[in-house]
Design a protein around this motif. Structure first.
Motif, PDB file in Angstrom:
ATOM      1  N   ARG A   1       0.830  -1.215   0.000  1.00 17.48           N
ATOM      2  CA  ARG A   1       0.000   0.000   0.000  1.00 17.48           C
ATOM      3  C   ARG A   1       0.861   1.259   0.000  1.00 17.48           C
TER       4      ARG A   1
ATOM      5  N   LEU B   1       2.550   1.610  -3.456  1.00 20.63           N
ATOM      6  CA  LEU B   1       1.599   2.053  -4.482  1.00 20.63           C
ATOM      7  C   LEU B   1       1.229   3.526  -4.305  1.00 20.63           C
ATOM      8  N   THR B   2       1.115   3.966  -3.071  1.00 16.46           N
ATOM      9  CA  THR B   2       0.817   5.374  -2.819  1.00 16.46           C
ATOM     10  C   THR B   2       1.952   6.269  -3.304  1.00 16.46           C
TER      11      THR B   2
ATOM     12  N   ILE C   1       4.189   5.484  -5.591  1.00 18.18           N
ATOM     13  CA  ILE C   1       4.207   5.389  -7.058  1.00 18.18           C
ATOM     14  C   ILE C   1       3.136   6.309  -7.650  1.00 18.18           C
ATOM     15  N   GLY C   2       1.939   6.276  -7.093  1.00 13.83           N
ATOM     16  CA  GLY C   2       0.863   7.139  -7.582  1.00 13.83           C
ATOM     17  C   GLY C   2       1.202   8.612  -7.441  1.00 13.83           C
ATOM     18  N   LEU C   3       1.780   8.985  -6.312  1.00 15.21           N
ATOM     19  CA  LEU C   3       2.195  10.368  -6.116  1.00 15.21           C
ATOM     20  C   LEU C   3       3.253  10.759  -7.140  1.00 15.21           C
TER      21      LEU C   3
ATOM     22  N   PHE D   1       3.673   9.486 -10.122  1.00  9.36           N
ATOM     23  CA  PHE D   1       3.036   9.615 -11.431  1.00  9.36           C
ATOM     24  C   PHE D   1       2.343  10.966 -11.562  1.00  9.36           C
ATOM     25  N   VAL D   2       1.633  11.365 -10.521  1.00  8.79           N
ATOM     26  CA  VAL D   2       0.938  12.655 -10.555  1.00  8.79           C
ATOM     27  C   VAL D   2       1.933  13.798 -10.685  1.00  8.79           C
TER      28      VAL D   2
ATOM     29  N   VAL E   1       8.429   7.284  -8.152  1.00  9.19           N
ATOM     30  CA  VAL E   1       8.005   5.987  -8.697  1.00  9.19           C
ATOM     31  C   VAL E   1       9.045   4.921  -8.371  1.00  9.19           C
TER      32      VAL E   1
ATOM     33  N   GLY F   1       6.059  -0.879 -11.544  1.00  4.62           N
ATOM     34  CA  GLY F   1       6.590   0.423 -11.152  1.00  4.62           C
ATOM     35  C   GLY F   1       7.854   0.775 -11.920  1.00  4.62           C
TER      36      GLY F   1
END
Length: 137
Positions: A34, A37-38, A40-42, A44-45, A77, A123
């Motif tokens: 978790r 992934l958080t 990685i998402g940050l 990407f944004v 990432v 990732g």
């Protein structure tokens, strides 16, 4: 004289064959996933925010951006992927040290490991994609 309880993997004299120990380790792996992934998402944004700034610069709304958002996003990432990889390595090493009866019977212990490695690879691919599709390429 009563025998001492068996040693657990962390060296304490707890009940080493309790399946809850395995499930606690699996929950810890899920927490690493978790968190990874958080991050990685940050990342990407952050990386894609540079695209928004470039579009806005073409419209004359803002100054042209520098590539730092892409580099920072790719760094996040990569760090998120590394967090997942470290979590899965720690989990696999811990589970290997557990006694047979500490793992629930008929329970697939390799699925969480393969899933975590798949997310780590995804990732890494995302980081490469962000670098190739950025203004740095």
């Amino acid at each position: 004289m009563k025998d001492a309880p068996p040693m657990s993997p962390n060296g304490s004299r707890e009940q080493a064959n309790d399946p809850r120990v395995y499930f606690a380790a699996e929950r810890t792996l899920l927490a690493w996933i978790r968190t990874g992934l958080t991050v990685i998402g940050l990342g990407f944004v952050i990386a894609r925010f540079g695209v928004f700034l470039r579009i806005a610069a073409r419209e004359g709304v803002v100054q042209p951006p520098n590539p730092s958002s892409t580099l920072l996003g790719v760094t996040f990432v990569v760090l998120g992927s590394a967090a997942i990889a470290m979590g899965v390595l720690q989990f696999a090493r811990f589970v290997r040290g557990l006694p047979e009866d500490a793992v629930p019977p008929h329970y697939a212990t390799t699925w969480p490991v393969w899933f975590a490695w798949l997310l780590t690879a995804a990732g890494a691919v995302l980081a490469g994609y962000l670098l190739v599709r950025s203004e740095l390429a």
